[in-house]
Design an enzyme around this catalytic site. Structure first.
Site, PDB file in Angstrom:
ATOM      1  N   LYS A   6     -42.224  23.501 -21.304  1.00  0.00           N
ATOM      2  CA  LYS A   6     -42.952  24.205 -22.381  1.00  0.00           C
ATOM      3  C   LYS A   6     -42.621  23.439 -23.662  1.00  0.00           C
ATOM      4  O   LYS A   6     -41.605  23.683 -24.305  1.00  0.00           O
ATOM      5  CB  LYS A   6     -42.471  25.657 -22.448  1.00  0.00           C
TER       6      LYS A   6
ATOM      7  N   CYS B 192     -31.634  16.109 -34.942  1.00  0.00           N
ATOM      8  CA  CYS B 192     -30.480  16.998 -34.808  1.00  0.00           C
ATOM      9  C   CYS B 192     -29.178  16.237 -35.014  1.00  0.00           C
ATOM     10  O   CYS B 192     -28.131  16.829 -35.199  1.00  0.00           O
ATOM     11  CB  CYS B 192     -30.486  17.667 -33.456  1.00  0.00           C
TER      12      CYS B 192
ATOM     13  N   GLU C 161     -45.363  23.496 -29.696  1.00  0.00           N
ATOM     14  CA  GLU C 161     -46.801  23.618 -29.955  1.00  0.00           C
ATOM     15  C   GLU C 161     -47.248  22.738 -31.122  1.00  0.00           C
ATOM     16  O   GLU C 161     -48.433  22.597 -31.385  1.00  0.00           O
ATOM     17  CB  GLU C 161     -47.205  25.083 -30.154  1.00  0.00           C
ATOM     18  N   ARG C 162     -46.249  22.141 -31.847  1.00  0.00           N
ATOM     19  CA  ARG C 162     -46.621  21.307 -32.995  1.00  0.00           C
ATOM     20  C   ARG C 162     -47.001  19.889 -32.578  1.00  0.00           C
ATOM     21  O   ARG C 162     -47.786  19.239 -33.250  1.00  0.00           O
ATOM     22  CB  ARG C 162     -45.472  21.292 -34.003  1.00  0.00           C
TER      23      ARG C 162
ATOM     24  N   PHE D 144     -39.949  20.205 -31.648  1.00  0.00           N
ATOM     25  CA  PHE D 144     -40.984  19.278 -32.105  1.00  0.00           C
ATOM     26  C   PHE D 144     -40.439  17.892 -32.408  1.00  0.00           C
ATOM     27  O   PHE D 144     -41.188  16.909 -32.397  1.00  0.00           O
ATOM     28  CB  PHE D 144     -41.671  19.835 -33.369  1.00  0.00           C
TER      29      PHE D 144
HETATM   30  P1  NAD Z   1     -37.625  25.866 -32.767  1.00  0.00           P
HETATM   31  O1  NAD Z   1     -36.401  26.604 -32.405  1.00  0.00           O
HETATM   32  O2  NAD Z   1     -38.533  26.437 -33.789  1.00  0.00           O
HETATM   33  O3  NAD Z   1     -38.539  25.672 -31.451  1.00  0.00           O
HETATM   34  C1  NAD Z   1     -38.020  25.152 -30.256  1.00  0.00           C
HETATM   35  C2  NAD Z   1     -38.824  25.709 -29.089  1.00  0.00           C
HETATM   36  O4  NAD Z   1     -38.678  27.129 -29.069  1.00  0.00           O
HETATM   37  C3  NAD Z   1     -40.317  25.419 -29.169  1.00  0.00           C
HETATM   38  O5  NAD Z   1     -40.797  25.066 -27.897  1.00  0.00           O
HETATM   39  C4  NAD Z   1     -40.906  26.733 -29.650  1.00  0.00           C
HETATM   40  O6  NAD Z   1     -42.205  26.952 -29.157  1.00  0.00           O
HETATM   41  C5  NAD Z   1     -39.945  27.768 -29.093  1.00  0.00           C
HETATM   42  N1  NAD Z   1     -39.840  28.957 -29.949  1.00  0.00           N
HETATM   43  C6  NAD Z   1     -39.944  28.999 -31.306  1.00  0.00           C
HETATM   44  N2  NAD Z   1     -39.784  30.261 -31.758  1.00  0.00           N
HETATM   45  C7  NAD Z   1     -39.561  31.029 -30.657  1.00  0.00           C
HETATM   46  C8  NAD Z   1     -39.315  32.423 -30.470  1.00  0.00           C
HETATM   47  N3  NAD Z   1     -39.261  33.278 -31.499  1.00  0.00           N
HETATM   48  N4  NAD Z   1     -39.127  32.870 -29.217  1.00  0.00           N
HETATM   49  C9  NAD Z   1     -39.173  32.019 -28.173  1.00  0.00           C
HETATM   50  N5  NAD Z   1     -39.417  30.704 -28.284  1.00  0.00           N
HETATM   51  C10 NAD Z   1     -39.602  30.197 -29.514  1.00  0.00           C
HETATM   52  O7  NAD Z   1     -37.183  24.374 -33.156  1.00  0.00           O
HETATM   53  P2  NAD Z   1     -38.073  23.212 -33.782  1.00  0.00           P
HETATM   54  O8  NAD Z   1     -38.372  23.523 -35.199  1.00  0.00           O
HETATM   55  O9  NAD Z   1     -39.190  22.866 -32.865  1.00  0.00           O
HETATM   56  O10 NAD Z   1     -37.041  21.997 -33.706  1.00  0.00           O
HETATM   57  C11 NAD Z   1     -36.081  21.735 -34.700  1.00  0.00           C
HETATM   58  C12 NAD Z   1     -34.746  22.341 -34.338  1.00  0.00           C
HETATM   59  O11 NAD Z   1     -34.301  21.830 -33.091  1.00  0.00           O
HETATM   60  C13 NAD Z   1     -33.654  21.991 -35.333  1.00  0.00           C
HETATM   61  O12 NAD Z   1     -32.867  23.131 -35.547  1.00  0.00           O
HETATM   62  C14 NAD Z   1     -32.844  20.919 -34.623  1.00  0.00           C
HETATM   63  O13 NAD Z   1     -31.503  20.800 -35.011  1.00  0.00           O
HETATM   64  C15 NAD Z   1     -32.943  21.393 -33.229  1.00  0.00           C
HETATM   65  N6  NAD Z   1     -32.656  20.319 -32.295  1.00  0.00           N
HETATM   66  C16 NAD Z   1     -31.426  20.326 -31.707  1.00  0.00           C
HETATM   67  C17 NAD Z   1     -31.094  19.317 -30.842  1.00  0.00           C
HETATM   68  C18 NAD Z   1     -29.753  19.304 -30.183  1.00  0.00           C
HETATM   69  O14 NAD Z   1     -29.541  18.480 -29.328  1.00  0.00           O
HETATM   70  N7  NAD Z   1     -28.838  20.186 -30.504  1.00  0.00           N
HETATM   71  C19 NAD Z   1     -32.001  18.283 -30.580  1.00  0.00           C
HETATM   72  C20 NAD Z   1     -33.247  18.306 -31.201  1.00  0.00           C
HETATM   73  C21 NAD Z   1     -33.565  19.352 -32.055  1.00  0.00           C
END
Ligand code: NAD
Length: 500
Positions: free
Chosen positions: A173, A281, A176-177, A149
Site C-alpha cells: 500500500k 528520514c 497516495e502522493r 512518500f
Molecule cells: P505518513 O505517516 O503520513 O504516511 C505513511 C503511510 O501511512 C502512507 O502510506 C499513508 O497512506 C498512510 N497513512 C497516513 N495517514 C494514515 C492514517 N491516519 N491511518 C492509516 N494510515 C495512514 O508519512 P509520509 O508523510 O508519507 O512520510 C514521511 C514520514 O515518514 C516522515 O515522518 C519520515 O521521517 C518517515 N520516514 C521514516 C523512515 C524510517 O526509516 N524511520 C523512512 C522514511 C520515512
C-alpha cells in the site's frame, strides 16, 4: 487525466470504490493524474489473490524464488532511469537522487537473491539417544507493506524482496502522493516471472490501511512513515494478532567537535540537510557544534553555500534541491520557520521568500534552504520533525552537553559525530541512544546486508528492516525433534521427557 489503479494477479486493475484523489507534480504544482483509493472490498480482493497464491509460492524452492528476484534485479539495472523519472515526476527529487534511491533499493534485491543461504536452519545430532533436532525458518503467509512518500521505490524494496525470497506473498500500500513507482515495480516483478497473486499493489488511504490491519488473512505488517501513524499501526496491528514492524519519524543530529575537519563537516551538512529538500528520514536537521568558536566557523562557511543552492525542477540537470512534495507541506515547513523565529531562533538564511524564475514552474512547491541559529530544546523547530530544508544549530559548550541534547529527543533514528579523536568517536558510538550512528558519515544508512532501524519513537516493534533482521521478521521458526524406531522404548512415559 489518467487514473492510477491497483495491481492484482499480475495485471493493472481499475478502482471500483468511486474514490480517488489528485496526484500532483510538485515541480509545477499541476495535477495530470489521480490515484484510486481502495474500499475494504478491494483490499479483500487483493488479500484473497495473495492467499490463493501462497501455498504454491511457499513450496517453491528458495533458489527458484531467488532466480525470479535476480531477473527483477536485472530489469531494475536496465530501467532504473524510467523508475527514477516516475519518482521525480510525483515526488520532486532530482533525477540523480531518485536514481540513488533505486540503487539502494536494488541492493536489497541483491541481498534477497542470496536468501537460500539465509533460510538455512540448524541441526543438532543426538540431542538424546538416537534423537535429532533441527530448526526451520518458514514463511508467515500474506504480509503487507505500508510506505511513505519520500522513498516510493527504496522503502518498498526494504520490504518486499526479503518477504518474497522467504516465501511470503506481499501486498504493497504505497503513499497516495507518489503511487506510480509501485506499479512499475509490480509490472517488472511479473515480467521477471513472479506467479500471479504473489505481489499485489493496493492504492489507498486510511480506509485501505485499516482494512489491512484488521484482515484476518494478513499475518504481518511492515510500516514506514511518521511516528503518530507508526504508533497507531503497531498498536492496531498487534492488537489484531499480527507481527508488526513500524518505523517512524526522525530528528537526526550531527555533533561537530572542535578537532573536526570543518570543511568536511560543512560539505557533509549541506548534502545531509538539503539533499532531497530535507525530506529524508536520515536527513541531518540539527547541527550541534561544540564550542561557540566551532559554531561561528561552521555558520560562516554554511551561509554562502546555502545561498548558492540551485533550487528548481528535476528536469533541470543543474538542480541541487527540488520542491517539497505538496502545497500543504510547503506551508507546514514555512510555518515551522515562523514559529522558530517567534520562539527566539535567529534566522540566518531565510528560505521562505524563495521564488523560482523558471518559466512553467512558478506554481511549484519550492522553498529555499534555511539556517536557524541559537535553537534550544524548548523550541518546536527542535522538538518536531520538520521534514524540509531547514537546518537548526543548537550550540553546545561541551561534548557531554551535545550528547545530552541528543538524549533528550523522543526520536532516535540516525546521528553523526565529526571528529578526528578516536576516543570520542568510540565513546559516542557505544553510548549514544540512537539506532544508526555515523562517525564522519552524515547519513549512516546501513547497507542491505545489515539492517535499518531507529530506536525510541523512531521504531515500534522488535525487528529492523532488511539484512538478517528482515529475514527474521518475515519467517517463523519451527523446531523438529525426530526419533526413528531403532532404540525406541515402547513403554509409556508419564514424566516430562528429558534427554539426560
Ligand atoms: P505518513 O505517516 O503520513 O504516511 C505513511 C503511510 O501511512 C502512507 O502510506 C499513508 O497512506 C498512510 N497513512 C497516513 N495517514 C494514515 C492514517 N491516519 N491511518 C492509516 N494510515 C495512514 O508519512 P509520509 O508523510 O508519507 O512520510 C514521511 C514520514 O515518514 C516522515 O515522518 C519520515 O521521517 C518517515 N520516514 C521514516 C523512515 C524510517 O526509516 N524511520 C523512512 C522514511 C520515512
Amino acid at each position: 487525466m489518467s487514473e492510477i489503479g491497483h495491481f492484482i494477479n499480475n495485471a493493472r486493475v481499475a478502482g471500483t470504490s468511486g474514490r480517488s484523489q489528485p496526484v500532483y507534480n510538485p515541480a509545477t504544482g499541476k495535477s495530470e493524474s489521480s490515484v484510486v483509493l481502495a474500499s475494504v472490498a478491494e483490499v479483500d480482493a487483493a488479500v484473497a489473490a495473495a492467499k490463493a497464491a501462497w501455498p504454491a509460492w511457499a513450496k517453491t524452492p528458495p533458489l527458484r524464488r531467488a532466480r525470479i528476484l535476480d531477473r527483477f534485479k536485472s530489469i531494475l539495472w536496465e530501467r532504473g532511469d524510467q523508475l527514477a523519472e516516475a519518482i521525480s515526476a510525483e515526488h520532486g527529487k532530482t533525477h540523480d537522487d531518485a536514481l540513488g534511491e533505486v540503487t539502494r533499493g536494488l541492493e536489497v534485491v541483491e541481498f534477497a537473491v542470496g536468501a537460500p543461504h539465509l533460510l538455512k536452519g540448524e541441526i543438532t545430532e543426538n540431542v538424546g539417544t538416537n534423537v535429532d533436532s533441527h530448526s526451520l525458518r518458514q514463511p508467515l503467509g500474506v504480509v503487507a507493506g505500508i510506505t511513505p512518500f519520500n522513498f516510493p521505490a527504496m522503502v518498498p524494496m526494504w520490504m518486499f524482496p526479503v518477504a518474497l525470497a522467504c516465501g511470503n506473498c506481499f501486498i504493497l500500500k504505497p503513499s497516495e502522493r507518489d503511487p506510480s513507482a509501485s506499479l512499475l515495480m509490480a509490472e517488472w516483478l511479473a515480467e521477471a516471472g513472479l506467479p500471479e497473486g504473489v505481489f499485489g499493489v493496493v492504492q489507498g488511504d486510511k480506509q485501505a490501511v485499516d482494512a489491512l490491519l484488521e484482515h484476518p488473512d494478513v499475518a504481518a505488517i511492515s510500516f514506514v512513515g511518521s511516528t503518530p501513524i507508526a504508533r497507531y499501526i503497531h498498536q492496531t496491528g498487534t492488537a489484531n494478532g499480527k507481527r508488526v514492524q513500524a518505523l517512524g519519524g526522525a530528528k537526526n543530529h550531527m555533533v561537530i567537535m572542535p578537532d573536526a575537519d570543518i570543511d568536511m563537516a560543512v560539505g557533509a551538512l549541506m548534502g545531509a540537510a538539503f539533499g532531497s529538500a530535507g525530506e529524508r528520514c536520515m536527513a541531518i536537521s540539527v547541527a550541534v557544534p561544540v564550542t561557540d568558536k566551532v559554531a561561528d566557523a561552521l555558520i560562516e562557511k554554511l551561509i554562502p553555500k546555502i545561498n548558492a543552492l540551485k533550487i528548481g525542477p528535476a528536469a533541470d540537470k543543474a538542480t541541487d534541491m527540488g520542491p517539497l512534495v505538496t502545497a500543504q507541506h510547503l506551508e507546514k515547513v514555512k510555518g515551522y520557520i515562523d514559529a522558530g523565529e517567534a520562539e527566539g531562533a535567529k534566522v540566518v538564511v531565510d528560505g521562505r521568500t524563495f521564488k523560482t524564475d523558471k518559466q512553467g514552474y512558478e506554481g511549484g512547491y519550492y522553498i529555499g534552504g534555511t539556517l536557524l541559529d541559537n535553537v534550544t530544546t524548548d523550541m518546536s523547530v527542535w522538538k518536531d520533525e520538520i521534514f524540509g530544508p531547514v537546518l537548526s544549530v543548537v550550540r553546545a559548550k561541551t561534548y557531554d552537553e551535545a550528547v545530552d541534547v541528543i538524549g533528550q529527543h523522543e526520536y532516535a533514528n540516525g546521528v553523526a559525530v565529526f571528529t578526528r579523536d578516536g576516543d570520542v568517536a568510540r565513546a559516542f558510538s557505544h553510548d549514544i541512544e540512537v539506532g544508526m550512528v555515523g562517525v564522519n558519515v552524515p547519513i549512516p544508512v546501513p547497507m542491505a546486508f545489515h539492517s535499518f532501524g531507529g530506536w525510541k519513537a523512531s521504531l515500534f516493534g522488535d525487528h529492523h528492516m532488511h539484512g538478517a533482521e528482515g529475514v527474521r521478521f518475515y519467517t517463523r521458526l519451527k523446531a523438529i525433534t525426530t526419533r526413528w524406531p531403532t532404540g525406541m522404548r515402547n513403554d509409556p512415559e508419564f514424566v516430562m521427557p528429558t534427554m539426560g
